[in-house]
Design a protein around this motif. Structure first.
Motif, mmCIF file in Angstrom:
data_model
loop_
_atom_site.group_PDB
_atom_site.id
_atom_site.type_symbol
_atom_site.label_atom_id
_atom_site.label_comp_id
_atom_site.label_asym_id
_atom_site.label_seq_id
_atom_site.Cartn_x
_atom_site.Cartn_y
_atom_site.Cartn_z
ATOM 1 N N PRO A 54 13.411 -16.938 57.628
ATOM 2 C CA PRO A 54 12.530 -18.080 57.374
ATOM 3 C C PRO A 54 12.985 -19.327 58.114
ATOM 4 O O PRO A 54 14.168 -19.462 58.445
ATOM 5 C CB PRO A 54 12.631 -18.264 55.858
ATOM 6 C CG PRO A 54 13.946 -17.682 55.478
ATOM 7 C CD PRO A 54 14.193 -16.557 56.439
ATOM 8 N N TYR A 58 9.207 -25.018 57.003
ATOM 9 C CA TYR A 58 7.954 -24.453 56.496
ATOM 10 C C TYR A 58 8.083 -22.993 56.043
ATOM 11 O O TYR A 58 7.082 -22.377 55.715
ATOM 12 C CB TYR A 58 6.862 -24.554 57.565
ATOM 13 C CG TYR A 58 6.426 -25.974 57.836
ATOM 14 C CD1 TYR A 58 5.499 -26.617 57.020
ATOM 15 C CD2 TYR A 58 6.948 -26.690 58.905
ATOM 16 C CE1 TYR A 58 5.097 -27.922 57.262
ATOM 17 C CE2 TYR A 58 6.563 -28.005 59.162
ATOM 18 C CZ TYR A 58 5.636 -28.611 58.333
ATOM 19 O OH TYR A 58 5.242 -29.912 58.576
ATOM 20 N N TYR A 59 9.240 -22.440 56.081
ATOM 21 C CA TYR A 59 9.507 -21.073 55.644
ATOM 22 C C TYR A 59 8.888 -20.035 56.577
ATOM 23 O O TYR A 59 9.553 -19.105 57.023
ATOM 24 C CB TYR A 59 8.998 -20.847 54.210
ATOM 25 C CG TYR A 59 9.322 -19.485 53.657
ATOM 26 C CD1 TYR A 59 10.612 -19.152 53.293
ATOM 27 C CD2 TYR A 59 8.327 -18.530 53.515
ATOM 28 C CE1 TYR A 59 10.913 -17.886 52.796
ATOM 29 C CE2 TYR A 59 8.616 -17.266 53.025
ATOM 30 C CZ TYR A 59 9.902 -16.944 52.667
ATOM 31 O OH TYR A 59 10.197 -15.696 52.181
ATOM 32 N N GLU A 84 8.912 -15.167 48.042
ATOM 33 C CA GLU A 84 10.315 -15.463 47.776
ATOM 34 C C GLU A 84 10.468 -16.904 47.307
ATOM 35 O O GLU A 84 9.548 -17.717 47.428
ATOM 36 C CB GLU A 84 11.161 -15.211 49.029
ATOM 37 C CG GLU A 84 11.222 -13.749 49.436
ATOM 38 C CD GLU A 84 12.196 -13.501 50.569
ATOM 39 O OE1 GLU A 84 13.118 -14.318 50.747
ATOM 40 O OE2 GLU A 84 12.032 -12.499 51.271
ATOM 41 N N LEU A 86 11.266 -20.659 47.319
ATOM 42 C CA LEU A 86 11.226 -21.693 48.351
ATOM 43 C C LEU A 86 12.206 -22.801 48.029
ATOM 44 O O LEU A 86 12.486 -23.074 46.858
ATOM 45 C CB LEU A 86 9.812 -22.283 48.455
ATOM 46 C CG LEU A 86 8.680 -21.313 48.801
ATOM 47 C CD1 LEU A 86 7.335 -22.024 48.709
ATOM 48 C CD2 LEU A 86 8.868 -20.705 50.174
ATOM 49 N N SER A 87 12.688 -23.470 49.072
ATOM 50 C CA SER A 87 13.557 -24.634 48.864
ATOM 51 C C SER A 87 12.701 -25.842 48.529
ATOM 52 O O SER A 87 11.494 -25.853 48.802
ATOM 53 C CB SER A 87 14.371 -24.910 50.134
ATOM 54 O OG SER A 87 13.510 -25.405 51.156
ATOM 55 N N GLN A 90 10.875 -27.102 51.639
ATOM 56 C CA GLN A 90 9.766 -26.233 52.023
ATOM 57 C C GLN A 90 8.555 -26.444 51.117
ATOM 58 O O GLN A 90 7.418 -26.524 51.605
ATOM 59 C CB GLN A 90 10.214 -24.771 51.972
ATOM 60 C CG GLN A 90 11.192 -24.395 53.077
ATOM 61 C CD GLN A 90 11.886 -23.073 52.827
ATOM 62 O OE1 GLN A 90 11.890 -22.558 51.700
ATOM 63 N NE2 GLN A 90 12.499 -22.510 53.868
ATOM 64 N N CYS A 91 8.790 -26.565 49.820
ATOM 65 C CA CYS A 91 7.699 -26.809 48.878
ATOM 66 C C CYS A 91 6.999 -28.130 49.188
ATOM 67 O O CYS A 91 5.762 -28.199 49.198
ATOM 68 C CB CYS A 91 8.239 -26.841 47.441
ATOM 69 S SG CYS A 91 8.679 -25.234 46.781
ATOM 70 N N ASP A 104 6.123 -20.204 44.168
ATOM 71 C CA ASP A 104 6.927 -19.115 44.709
ATOM 72 C C ASP A 104 7.108 -18.036 43.648
ATOM 73 O O ASP A 104 6.693 -18.192 42.496
ATOM 74 C CB ASP A 104 8.265 -19.606 45.262
ATOM 75 C CG ASP A 104 9.150 -20.262 44.217
ATOM 76 O OD1 ASP A 104 9.012 -19.922 43.023
ATOM 77 O OD2 ASP A 104 9.985 -21.114 44.575
#
Length: 432
Positions: A54, A58-59, A84, A86-87, A90-91, A104
């Motif tokens: 990723p 933006y993953y 999966e 997300l950080s 990223q969210c 997620d």
């Protein structure tokens, strides 16, 4: 913005998965769709991005993210669900780009648990898991109030509100942990009460939707909720089951496991999972009709290892054989896992063989007793009749002779009496 599946229920959504060439990706992505369905969501599109790893912002990469953003606008979806965890960054980036809620896998599972929890204990455990998940993501909530630079003179109201919320959440986490400690004490007292009785405990474990509650209901004549949904059962249920011949066992039905089970859940559900760690025997149910049955076995074993229960005596049970079209698969599975038992919890086929297997294990936990008690110790005679099996008493002028099968836990206590050197195991003398 932090989104919940409760808000997204019956809303239109998109599933997004990152295929890194993992063997189980297809099954995991299919399982995500089942989870979304269990939560009440309507999926209008499924998108897969093939990448080796990723991207941090933006993953799935900015180009793919922009493509998904256009689909969101065209199909007027209200949420996008990723396979999966997300950080926080990223969210935040994806939410801003899509203009809708971003969920997620972890958040989805937590929310399904929140929907299914019925008892006070279950609700406490879920709330704790959700707060543990939310805490590192708090910064997303206050980006509209914060400033881009740091240092003296730049600490605005966003940071102040963030710290207030962080403190409140930490306080609530501390309170929930204290309440769960009380729950743990209550469970310990209940377990201690059961342990005063000499009956062992068998715990049903397995992947979610493997049929644990169906088997539990069939064996104990109970009415635990059974649905063709993931995580239909959360709160543990315990019943005393009696075999012919006087053998008894406590049977416990527990929460199912799943791939990538959030560590927040394992941490929060320790009080519930103690039913597994304290059990004397595990009955591991596996859906034999599932194409990824072996993967599911491995996932369950991973969780058992995490909670320290992997080395417990275990009976592997192949459930749902009524859904298998060929007997060759059943035969192969039994050969691959010697000692395993094929059954159909729904129809009852094969359950007698499982009971024989459990009874064999129970017998191994008992000793054949032959001893002489003092005439005044009728209390022990009464106890042996209550907890033993096949107990025969012979009253003589110099004492009471007792014969029969007793739990291992009583062996050392009874050795103090005359004649107790004749304690046998499975008919083989251990003494004289």
């Amino acid at each position: 913005m932090i989104a919940t599946v409760e808000e997204a229920r019956l809303e239109r959504g998109i599933l997004v998965g990152l295929d890194r060439g993992e063997r189980d990706f297809e099954e995991s992505f299919k399982e995500l769709a089942q989870l979304a369905s269990s939560a009440g969501a309507v999926i209008v599109e499924k998108l897969v991005q093939k990448m080796s790893s990723p991207t941090a912002p933006y993953y799935i990469g900015k180009g793919k993210a922009e493509e998904i953003a256009e689909i969101c606008r065209q199909k007027k979806v209200s949420f996008v669900l990723f396979n999966e965890e997300l950080s926080p960054i990223q969210c935040r980036n994806l939410s801003a780009l899509f203009g809708c809620k971003v969920l997620d896998r972890t958040q989805l599972i937590l929310d399904i648990f929140a929907q299914r929890a019925k008892t006070k204990e279950g609700k406490l455990q879920i709330e704790l898991a959700q707060l543990l998940y939310l805490l590192p993501r708090l910064t997303r909530l206050w980006t509209h109030l914060s400033r881009q630079t740091g240092g003296i003179g730049t600490r605005g109201p966003g940071e102040t509100q963030l710290e207030v919320d962080r403190r409140r959440i930490l306080e609530k986490i501390h309170r929930l942990k204290k309440e769960l400690e009380e729950v743990k004490k209550t469970r310990f007292i209940q377990r201690s009460s059961r342990q005063k009785l000499p009956w062992p405990t068998a715990c049903l474990v397995g992947y979610t939707n493997a049929g644990k509650s169906t088997l539990f209901n069939r064996l104990t004549n109970s009415h635990v909720l059974v649905e063709d949904k993931l995580f239909a059962t959360l709160d543990p249920t315990i019943r005393l089951f009696e075999f012919s011949g006087g053998y008894k066992i406590f049977l416990s039905d527990t929460v199912g496991f799943i791939q990538k089970l959030p560590h927040h859940l394992i941490e929060s559900f320790k009080a519930t999972l103690e039913e597994v760690t304290e059990a004397d025997l595990l009955i591991h149910l596996v859906d034999i009709s599932h194409p990824w049955a072996e993967t599911q076995i491995n996932e369950v074993n991973k969780v058992l290892e995490q909670i320290g229960a992997i080395h417990k005596p275990t009976i592997l049970v192949w459930n749902k054989i009524d859904l298998v079209n060929t007997s060759g698969l059943i035969k192969r599975r039994i050969e691959e896992y010697p000692g395993s038992v094929p059954i159909s919890a729904a129809t009852g086929f094969g359950c007698e063989n499982l009971l024989v297997k459990i009874a064999e294990w129970l017998k191994s936990q008992r000793r054949f007793l032959s001893l002489k008690l003092p005439l005044e110790r009728t209390d022990i005679v009464a106890k042996l009749h209550r907890i033993g099996s096949g107990i025969v008493t012979d009253y003589q002028p110099d004492g009471i002779w007792v014969y029969g099968w007793i739990p291992l836990s009583l062996s050392s206590f009874l050795e103090q009496f005359d004649g107790a050197t004749g304690i046998y195991r499975n008919g083989i003398s251990e003494g004289h």
